[in-house]
Enzyme design. Sequence first.
Site, PDB file in Angstrom:
ATOM      1  N   GLY A 132     -57.975   7.786 -41.628  1.00  0.00           N
ATOM      2  CA  GLY A 132     -57.768   6.767 -42.712  1.00  0.00           C
ATOM      3  C   GLY A 132     -56.890   7.096 -43.628  1.00  0.00           C
ATOM      4  O   GLY A 132     -56.588   6.310 -44.687  1.00  0.00           O
ATOM      5  N   GLU A 136     -59.843  12.696 -38.005  1.00  0.00           N
ATOM      6  CA  GLU A 136     -59.389  11.823 -36.849  1.00  0.00           C
ATOM      7  C   GLU A 136     -58.176  11.091 -37.478  1.00  0.00           C
ATOM      8  O   GLU A 136     -58.159  10.046 -37.344  1.00  0.00           O
ATOM      9  CB  GLU A 136     -60.163  10.762 -36.410  1.00  0.00           C
ATOM     10  CG  GLU A 136     -60.720  11.324 -34.897  1.00  0.00           C
ATOM     11  CD  GLU A 136     -62.046  10.166 -34.924  1.00  0.00           C
ATOM     12  OE1 GLU A 136     -62.770  10.642 -34.013  1.00  0.00           O
ATOM     13  OE2 GLU A 136     -62.290   9.166 -35.709  1.00  0.00           O
ATOM     14  N   TYR A 168     -51.630  -8.457 -41.588  1.00  0.00           N
ATOM     15  CA  TYR A 168     -51.957  -7.885 -42.987  1.00  0.00           C
ATOM     16  C   TYR A 168     -51.538  -8.090 -44.064  1.00  0.00           C
ATOM     17  O   TYR A 168     -51.736  -7.647 -45.208  1.00  0.00           O
ATOM     18  CB  TYR A 168     -52.400  -6.090 -42.466  1.00  0.00           C
ATOM     19  CG  TYR A 168     -52.698  -5.957 -41.284  1.00  0.00           C
ATOM     20  CD1 TYR A 168     -54.024  -6.094 -40.809  1.00  0.00           C
ATOM     21  CD2 TYR A 168     -52.140  -5.009 -40.385  1.00  0.00           C
ATOM     22  CE1 TYR A 168     -54.443  -5.573 -39.705  1.00  0.00           C
ATOM     23  CE2 TYR A 168     -52.388  -4.639 -39.192  1.00  0.00           C
ATOM     24  CZ  TYR A 168     -53.916  -4.867 -38.931  1.00  0.00           C
ATOM     25  OH  TYR A 168     -54.329  -4.646 -37.622  1.00  0.00           O
ATOM     26  N   CYS A 200     -41.279 -17.865 -32.203  1.00  0.00           N
ATOM     27  CA  CYS A 200     -41.374 -19.155 -32.437  1.00  0.00           C
ATOM     28  C   CYS A 200     -42.753 -19.301 -33.243  1.00  0.00           C
ATOM     29  O   CYS A 200     -43.715 -19.722 -32.847  1.00  0.00           O
ATOM     30  CB  CYS A 200     -41.509 -20.080 -31.149  1.00  0.00           C
ATOM     31  SG  CYS A 200     -39.957 -20.298 -30.378  1.00  0.00           S
ATOM     32  N   TYR A 222     -49.163   1.881 -35.062  1.00  0.00           N
ATOM     33  CA  TYR A 222     -49.613   0.547 -35.119  1.00  0.00           C
ATOM     34  C   TYR A 222     -48.533  -0.543 -34.942  1.00  0.00           C
ATOM     35  O   TYR A 222     -48.913  -1.648 -35.173  1.00  0.00           O
ATOM     36  CB  TYR A 222     -50.627   0.051 -36.123  1.00  0.00           C
ATOM     37  CG  TYR A 222     -51.559   1.032 -36.388  1.00  0.00           C
ATOM     38  CD1 TYR A 222     -52.674   1.148 -35.057  1.00  0.00           C
ATOM     39  CD2 TYR A 222     -51.905   2.039 -37.321  1.00  0.00           C
ATOM     40  CE1 TYR A 222     -53.865   1.886 -35.430  1.00  0.00           C
ATOM     41  CE2 TYR A 222     -52.929   2.911 -37.390  1.00  0.00           C
ATOM     42  CZ  TYR A 222     -53.809   2.868 -36.516  1.00  0.00           C
ATOM     43  OH  TYR A 222     -55.119   3.863 -36.637  1.00  0.00           O
TER      44      TYR A 222
HETATM   45  N1  LLP Z   1     -60.783   7.033 -36.100  1.00  0.00           N
HETATM   46  C1  LLP Z   1     -61.596   5.835 -36.038  1.00  0.00           C
HETATM   47  C2  LLP Z   1     -62.950   5.611 -35.618  1.00  0.00           C
HETATM   48  C3  LLP Z   1     -60.892   4.631 -36.286  1.00  0.00           C
HETATM   49  O1  LLP Z   1     -61.240   3.288 -36.058  1.00  0.00           O
HETATM   50  C4  LLP Z   1     -59.431   4.868 -36.710  1.00  0.00           C
HETATM   51  C5  LLP Z   1     -58.722   3.705 -37.026  1.00  0.00           C
HETATM   52  C6  LLP Z   1     -59.073   5.945 -36.828  1.00  0.00           C
HETATM   53  C7  LLP Z   1     -59.727   6.994 -36.685  1.00  0.00           C
HETATM   54  C8  LLP Z   1     -57.624   6.296 -37.244  1.00  0.00           C
HETATM   55  O2  LLP Z   1     -57.287   5.865 -38.582  1.00  0.00           O
HETATM   56  P1  LLP Z   1     -55.730   6.183 -39.487  1.00  0.00           P
HETATM   57  O3  LLP Z   1     -55.975   7.559 -39.646  1.00  0.00           O
HETATM   58  O4  LLP Z   1     -54.716   5.769 -38.483  1.00  0.00           O
HETATM   59  O5  LLP Z   1     -56.166   5.179 -40.475  1.00  0.00           O
HETATM   60  N2  LLP Z   1     -54.328  -1.908 -36.809  1.00  0.00           N
HETATM   61  C9  LLP Z   1     -54.288  -1.391 -38.102  1.00  0.00           C
HETATM   62  C10 LLP Z   1     -55.280  -0.176 -38.338  1.00  0.00           C
HETATM   63  C11 LLP Z   1     -56.454  -0.162 -37.491  1.00  0.00           C
HETATM   64  C12 LLP Z   1     -57.226   1.130 -37.625  1.00  0.00           C
HETATM   65  C13 LLP Z   1     -58.443   1.286 -36.840  1.00  0.00           C
HETATM   66  N3  LLP Z   1     -58.921   2.306 -36.853  1.00  0.00           N
HETATM   67  C14 LLP Z   1     -53.065  -1.343 -38.838  1.00  0.00           C
HETATM   68  O6  LLP Z   1     -51.949  -1.752 -38.318  1.00  0.00           O
HETATM   69  O7  LLP Z   1     -53.260  -1.001 -39.988  1.00  0.00           O
END
Ligand code: LLP
Length: 424
Positions: A241, A283, A327, A354, A383
């Site tokens: 996150g 994570e 987003y 398009c 992403y």
């Molecule tokens: N762990 C779990 C269980 C998750 O669901 C996620 C992200 C992460 C770790 C990694 O989160 P990060 O460190 O990358 O924030 N497509 C969206 C982001 C979706 C994130 C989903 N889960 C975007 O482009 O912003």
Amino acid sequence: MRVNKRGHLEIGGCDTVELAERYGTPLYIMDEELLRKNCRRFRNALRQHYPRGQIIFAGKAFLVLAMARLVAEEGLGLDVVSGGELYTALKAGFPLERIYFHGNNKSLAELEQALDTGTGNIVVDNMMELEDLMELTRQKGKKVAVFLRLRPGVEAHTHEYIQTGQEDSKFGFALEEALAAVELVLSVPAQLELAGFHCHIGSQIFQIESFRPAAQRMLDFMALVRDKADYTVPRLNMGGGLGIRYRSSDTPPSIETFVANLAAAVTEAAAEKNFPLPELLLEPGRSICGEAGITLYRVGTIKEVPGVRRYVAVDGGMMDNIRPALYGAGYEAMLANKAADNGMVAVTVAGKACESGDILIENTLLPPVEKGDLLAVFSTGAYCYAMASNYNRNPRPAVLFVRDGQARLVVRRESYDDLISLDV
Ligand code: LLP
């Protein structure tokens, strides 16, 4: 990244203008040194601030064979969320005990794939999945470590679509039903080992105070399990996150600050409950690979809507970066072939799909743009490739890793034949 003597943008010691000529556009370019450095910063920070733990890369942000290998080499674990991501990890030879299989709707085939391949950890999302897993491990005579994903009821301050920890979410067990799940897991010790609990409160988070109540609720629950089920859960996964810098005005906390805060939050919550410090798993996805990537586009049509705006269209768009359309995500760009020039014209960067909503950047300043210029969009390492599509039958771009002046093709560009190769 820097501007070289020719006034070109350089990444990983490679001239982007040369890369575009050699590999074509659109092109994803990842700075391998920065990817590795981010992995190490996470590991070192955790080592410094917490006695025992593990950093797990969230593969959903960007997973290809080369990335899986890099992550393995850097000693991280890997979070996969589908049979396809698991397959990629396995093909890359990723150490099985460091793989964590997530997902809110794993199919029986996916669960079997995990069990048959000896995947180390399954993060169970819900009761139905738990029942499936109990049945499958019984049939197969296998044992696997499980984490239960919980919904701690904490809202992170981020875009609604990427919030996940709140009460009304499709992910995880509500705290109220989780005790029953714990008891089920503990009832089949020959099949399942309760390795820990997991939560993930959202993504692109800048306000790391959100993690404190989450840590408290998790530890509350761990203490409850100790008291009610007489079981001390050894590991706690606090998810990912951490936000990144997409625009110069973004000021995310550093990796070190994030890890130190989380470690402190967990340490304090454990002390309050008189609970032995669990092993701490984190994570991160975006914060490892997001800023390491750029996308290079070639400028095509330039269109003036008098008195309104100037559209600069590039040869990619929402098919290689869906984030602005999905987003409202903001990005910054630069003319890679005129990187030393100062910005002075206001333009809107449009994609070639398009779809009117296919705008990559609304109102940004660039030097006078001409057809044929190269546009570099920053912070596209997370992403973007992972969410890319073939909309309008556009082939997906290639991905390069660059390092010390060397470029390495890690995903080749799709061809038109690739596009029709699945059509029967
Ligand atoms: N762990 C779990 C269980 C998750 O669901 C996620 C992200 C992460 C770790 C990694 O989160 P990060 O460190 O990358 O924030 N497509 C969206 C982001 C979706 C994130 C989903 N889960 C975007 O482009 O912003």
